[in-house]
Design a protein around this motif. Structure first.
Motif, PDB file in Angstrom:
ATOM      1  N   ILE A 158       0.831  -1.204   0.000  1.00 44.29           N
ATOM      2  CA  ILE A 158       0.000   0.000   0.000  1.00 44.29           C
ATOM      3  C   ILE A 158       0.867   1.255   0.000  1.00 44.29           C
ATOM      4  N   GLY A 159       1.974   1.239   0.723  1.00 44.00           N
ATOM      5  CA  GLY A 159       2.874   2.389   0.727  1.00 44.00           C
ATOM      6  C   GLY A 159       3.396   2.709  -0.667  1.00 44.00           C
ATOM      7  N   ILE A 160       3.785   1.673  -1.394  1.00 50.96           N
ATOM      8  CA  ILE A 160       4.276   1.847  -2.764  1.00 50.96           C
ATOM      9  C   ILE A 160       3.137   2.306  -3.681  1.00 50.96           C
ATOM     10  N   ALA A 161       1.988   1.663  -3.560  1.00 51.67           N
ATOM     11  CA  ALA A 161       0.838   2.016  -4.399  1.00 51.67           C
ATOM     12  C   ALA A 161       0.370   3.442  -4.120  1.00 51.67           C
ATOM     13  N   LEU A 162       0.379   3.838  -2.864  1.00 49.70           N
ATOM     14  CA  LEU A 162      -0.070   5.182  -2.502  1.00 49.70           C
ATOM     15  C   LEU A 162       0.825   6.248  -3.134  1.00 49.70           C
ATOM     16  N   GLN A 163       2.126   5.991  -3.154  1.00 51.40           N
ATOM     17  CA  GLN A 163       3.030   6.943  -3.788  1.00 51.40           C
ATOM     18  C   GLN A 163       2.714   7.081  -5.280  1.00 51.40           C
ATOM     19  N   SER A 164       2.436   5.954  -5.935  1.00 52.53           N
ATOM     20  CA  SER A 164       2.066   5.986  -7.358  1.00 52.53           C
ATOM     21  C   SER A 164       0.756   6.735  -7.571  1.00 52.53           C
ATOM     22  N   LEU A 165      -0.221   6.485  -6.707  1.00 53.44           N
ATOM     23  CA  LEU A 165      -1.511   7.167  -6.816  1.00 53.44           C
ATOM     24  C   LEU A 165      -1.357   8.672  -6.624  1.00 53.44           C
ATOM     25  N   LYS A 166      -0.524   9.073  -5.685  1.00 55.49           N
ATOM     26  CA  LYS A 166      -0.301  10.503  -5.456  1.00 55.49           C
ATOM     27  C   LYS A 166       0.366  11.157  -6.663  1.00 55.49           C
ATOM     28  N   ASN A 167       1.213  10.402  -7.361  1.00 54.76           N
ATOM     29  CA  ASN A 167       1.838  10.921  -8.571  1.00 54.76           C
ATOM     30  C   ASN A 167       0.817  11.082  -9.697  1.00 54.76           C
ATOM     31  N   LEU A 168      -0.173  10.201  -9.744  1.00 52.79           N
ATOM     32  CA  LEU A 168      -1.208  10.261 -10.777  1.00 52.79           C
ATOM     33  C   LEU A 168      -2.285  11.311 -10.501  1.00 52.79           C
TER      34      LEU A 168
END
Length: 160
Positions: A84-94
């Motif tokens: 989730i930490g990795i996915a959240l960073q990607s989502l914040k970039n999008l």
């Protein structure tokens, strides 16, 4: 053509099961995953990485409430919280307008824009044998509360 047959088979199974079910009906998919779906919801089988999409009945809102499962191979073993930490960073970039509402125990609740409207997404992550099983439940921000209990019921039935 094979995809159409699989979709029709799932649709037929759901329709037939709905005649005899009270609240939830079991749906199984080829990737050895199963889930119970509320009567009236439609299930559509897809090829990996999206294994299925579940659609709530049309309710007149601008966004059709849905759930989906993505199975993702992982480069290493990790916990749901790490994923989730990795996915959240990607989502914040999008999505620059993303708001994190909850983040705990392999579960993430966010709000973000989608085609000019606000949506809420509950993302639930399970890890098994270096694979992430990511269940995502999406509803319009105003309708999310109407579906929260349904989402919880569906999560409890997920088998992988």
């Amino acid at each position: 053509m094979l995809a159409i047959k699989k979709y029709f088979a799932v649709w037929l199974l759901l329709g037939f099961t709905a005649l005899f079910a009270e609240d939830l009906m079991q749906v199984s998919f080829p990737e050895n995953v199963g889930i119970k779906v509320p009567v009236g919801w439609a299930a559509e089988y897809r090829q990996t990485p999206i294994v299925f999409i579940l659609y709530a009945p049309v309710d007149g809102s601008a966004f059709r409430t849905n759930a989906n499962l993505v199975i993702e191979p992982l480069p290493r073993t990790m916990t749901p919280a790490e994923y989730i930490g990795i996915a959240l960073q990607s989502l914040k970039n999008l999505y620059s307008d993303l708001t994190v509402l909850e983040n705990a125990d392999g579960s993430l609740l966010i709000e973000r824009p989608h085609n000019g409207a606000a949506i809420k997404q509950l993302i639930r992550v399970y890890i098994k044998s270096k694979k992430a099983y990511v269940l995502t439940f999406t509803a319009g921000a105003e309708q999310y509360g109407d579906y929260a209990d349904t989402f919880s019921s569906i999560i409890k039935t997920f088998k992988y």
